[in-house]
Design a protein around this motif. Sequence first.
Motif, PDB file in Angstrom:
ATOM      1  N   TYR A   1       2.216  10.526   2.589  1.00 36.98           N
ATOM      2  CA  TYR A   1       3.333  10.299   3.501  1.00 36.98           C
ATOM      3  C   TYR A   1       4.608   9.884   2.774  1.00 36.98           C
ATOM      4  N   GLN A   2       4.485   9.377   1.571  1.00 34.03           N
ATOM      5  CA  GLN A   2       5.652   8.873   0.859  1.00 34.03           C
ATOM      6  C   GLN A   2       6.056   9.736  -0.331  1.00 34.03           C
TER       7      GLN A   2
ATOM      8  N   TYR B   1       0.857  -1.184   0.000  1.00 40.14           N
ATOM      9  CA  TYR B   1       0.000   0.000   0.000  1.00 40.14           C
ATOM     10  C   TYR B   1       0.891   1.232   0.000  1.00 40.14           C
ATOM     11  N   MET B   2       0.526   2.219  -0.800  1.00 42.08           N
ATOM     12  CA  MET B   2       1.301   3.447  -0.837  1.00 42.08           C
ATOM     13  C   MET B   2       0.372   4.637  -0.621  1.00 42.08           C
ATOM     14  N   ASP B   3       0.611   5.339   0.452  1.00 43.64           N
ATOM     15  CA  ASP B   3      -0.110   6.573   0.724  1.00 43.64           C
ATOM     16  C   ASP B   3       0.829   7.707   0.325  1.00 43.64           C
ATOM     17  N   THR B   4       0.582   8.285  -0.823  1.00 47.23           N
ATOM     18  CA  THR B   4       1.505   9.295  -1.359  1.00 47.23           C
ATOM     19  C   THR B   4       1.569  10.549  -0.491  1.00 47.23           C
TER      20      THR B   4
ATOM     21  N   ALA C   1       7.652  12.605  -0.422  1.00 47.22           N
ATOM     22  CA  ALA C   1       9.036  13.096  -0.325  1.00 47.22           C
ATOM     23  C   ALA C   1      10.019  11.984  -0.694  1.00 47.22           C
ATOM     24  N   GLU C   2       9.761  10.760  -0.239  1.00 48.22           N
ATOM     25  CA  GLU C   2      10.643   9.631  -0.564  1.00 48.22           C
ATOM     26  C   GLU C   2      10.606   9.340  -2.061  1.00 48.22           C
ATOM     27  N   LEU C   3       9.431   9.404  -2.674  1.00 45.24           N
ATOM     28  CA  LEU C   3       9.312   9.179  -4.116  1.00 45.24           C
ATOM     29  C   LEU C   3      10.062  10.252  -4.896  1.00 45.24           C
ATOM     30  N   GLU C   4       9.984  11.484  -4.422  1.00 50.28           N
ATOM     31  CA  GLU C   4      10.709  12.576  -5.082  1.00 50.28           C
ATOM     32  C   GLU C   4      12.215  12.372  -4.966  1.00 50.28           C
TER      33      GLU C   4
END
Length: 138
Positions: free
Chosen positions: A24-25, A19-22, A27-30
Amino acid sequence: LARAMTRAGMTVLEVGIPYMDTRYQAAELELLKETCREMGKPLPRIVEKPDNYMQVQRIKELRPDLAITGMAHANPLEARGINTKWSVEFTFQQIHGFTNVRDLFELVTRPLRRNESLPEEWQTFVKDGAPVAQATGV
């Protein structure tokens, strides 16, 4: 993990996440995008709730040097000559932070080093063209 591996020169092809809640994630994806751009590597495919059968099919097609995967997929992939590392091992290993980076890379490279030391005839346990059992739907 994908960012660290990319920074070390690895090409990460795919990241599976339940599951990915963008919110919260994001900054990590960027940071992952920025790292891939800096290292000249392609952005890995991010697969939320991966379909296990399709994921194994993609691994077989891509033939990566290493697949970090669940224990259920490790043996079939190893039998076809694909190096694997159990993802659960990262849960119990202290891999966070710079002080443990050596342990992280030791963990990732262990199957590669182990399999390089095996005799050629042990590299794969499934003959090319061997029939593959098909899963049936319920």
